[in-house]
Design an enzyme around this catalytic site. Structure first.
Site, PDB file in Angstrom:
ATOM      1  N   MET A   1      53.516  46.829  -1.747  1.00 34.75           N
ATOM      2  CA  MET A   1      53.331  47.280  -0.008  1.00 34.75           C
ATOM      3  C   MET A   1      53.385  45.881   0.497  1.00 34.75           C
ATOM      4  SD  MET A   1      53.004  49.812  -1.155  1.00 34.75           S
ATOM      5  CE  MET A   1      52.243  51.524   0.010  1.00 34.75           C
ATOM      6  N   CYS A   2      54.231  46.114   1.839  1.00 32.94           N
ATOM      7  CA  CYS A   2      53.649  46.017   3.312  1.00 32.94           C
ATOM      8  C   CYS A   2      52.902  45.658   4.186  1.00 32.94           C
ATOM      9  CB  CYS A   2      54.642  45.190   3.693  1.00 32.94           C
ATOM     10  SG  CYS A   2      57.000  45.952   3.444  1.00 32.94           S
ATOM     11  N   ARG A   3      51.975  45.053   4.695  1.00 33.49           N
ATOM     12  CA  ARG A   3      51.420  45.100   5.600  1.00 33.49           C
ATOM     13  C   ARG A   3      51.629  45.712   7.138  1.00 33.49           C
ATOM     14  NH1 ARG A   3      46.716  46.938   2.848  1.00 33.49           N
ATOM     15  NH2 ARG A   3      48.340  47.753   2.316  1.00 33.49           N
TER      16      ARG A   3
ATOM     17  N   VAL B   1      54.552  42.010   7.928  1.00 36.90           N
ATOM     18  CA  VAL B   1      55.181  41.178   6.603  1.00 36.90           C
ATOM     19  C   VAL B   1      55.592  42.232   5.896  1.00 36.90           C
ATOM     20  CG1 VAL B   1      53.785  39.508   8.000  1.00 36.90           C
ATOM     21  CG2 VAL B   1      52.644  40.457   5.999  1.00 36.90           C
TER      22      VAL B   1
END
Ligand code: GLN
Length: 233
Positions: free
Chosen positions: A1-3, A90
């Site tokens: 997963m992205c942030r 990100v």
């Protein structure tokens, strides 16, 4: 997963949101504290923001397919990028998805900015020939834009019903508000005296950070923060 992270409030620098805090998106790119899927976020980054200097209320975007930690240009310029409405992300690419700057959030319809933290089966989404990339997040962004931001909660719930394995953590900015969903991963809110932060995870240990429960929609505007449970609970 992205942030991802969104800001709505007084004008502040992108560096103060994305690079400077002790657990900023920069730090989360190599050492996230709450990420449930993936170890790090090295597959790109993006920043979008609104400014009175930009024509027609359109946002500016700066995206890359490289790790944010190696970007000396961002580190140099971000202190001078000042905005009252910012969306940054990100990326940890899902297996099989392209790694290219156009696959990095934020995506846009020319007006709003959108980030997706998660995964969705593209087969449950309408074809989107105009999507910015073939990455699932870009197809999902096109679907959300087509349905309208005011329907974000219903759209997420409907996609979640079609794809029960989907993780649909969306963050949207449109210059005057932030919208976000928690659907399968973490989301936190920080009310500061000068504005509100929504983020996948806190960028510091300030006691005012609050966790958003899963399967909820958050809306941040000049009038405050509202939380709505999404269908399917
Ligand atoms: N599925 C999206 C991608 O491949 C988002 C991935 C994520 O949230 N880590 O970019």
């Amino acid at each position: 997963m992205c942030r991802h992270l969104g800001w709505l409030g007084a004008p502040v620098s992108v560096a103060s949101l994305v690079l400077d805090p002790p657990n900023s998106l920069l730090v989360q790119s190599y050492s996230p504290r709450r990420q449930k899927h993936g170890l790090m976020n090295a597959d790109g980054w993006g920043v979008g923001f609104y400014s009175a200097d930009l024509p027609d209320g359109r946002p500016a975007r700066w995206r890359s397919a490289a790790p944010i930690w190696g970007d000396a240009s961002l580190a140099s310029v971000a202190p001078a990028l000042v905005s009252g409405c910012v969306l940054a992300a990100v990326r940890s690419a899902t297996v099989g998805m392209p790694i290219e700057s156009t696959a990095s959030a934020p995506f846009t319809d020319g007006t709003a900015l959108l980030s997706h933290n998660g995964i969705v089966n593209r087969a449950v989404l309408p074809l989107a020939p105009d999507a910015e990339s073939t990455v699932d997040s870009a197809i999902l962004a096109a679907h959300i834009f087509a349905r309208g931001l005011d329907n974000l909660g219903d759209t997420v719930a409907a996609v979640g019903a079609e794809d029960p394995n989907a993780r649909l953590n969306i963050l949207v900015a449109d210059g005057t508000r932030l919208l976000a969903t928690a659907w399968g991963d973490t989301l936190s809110v920080l009310r500061r005296p000068d504005g509100v932060v929504l983020a996948s995870e806190p960028y510091d240990d300030h006691p005012d950070w609050e966790d958003i429960p899963d399967r909820h929609l958050v809306e941040v505007s000049a009038t405050g923060v509202t939380l709505t449970a999404l269908k399917g609970l």
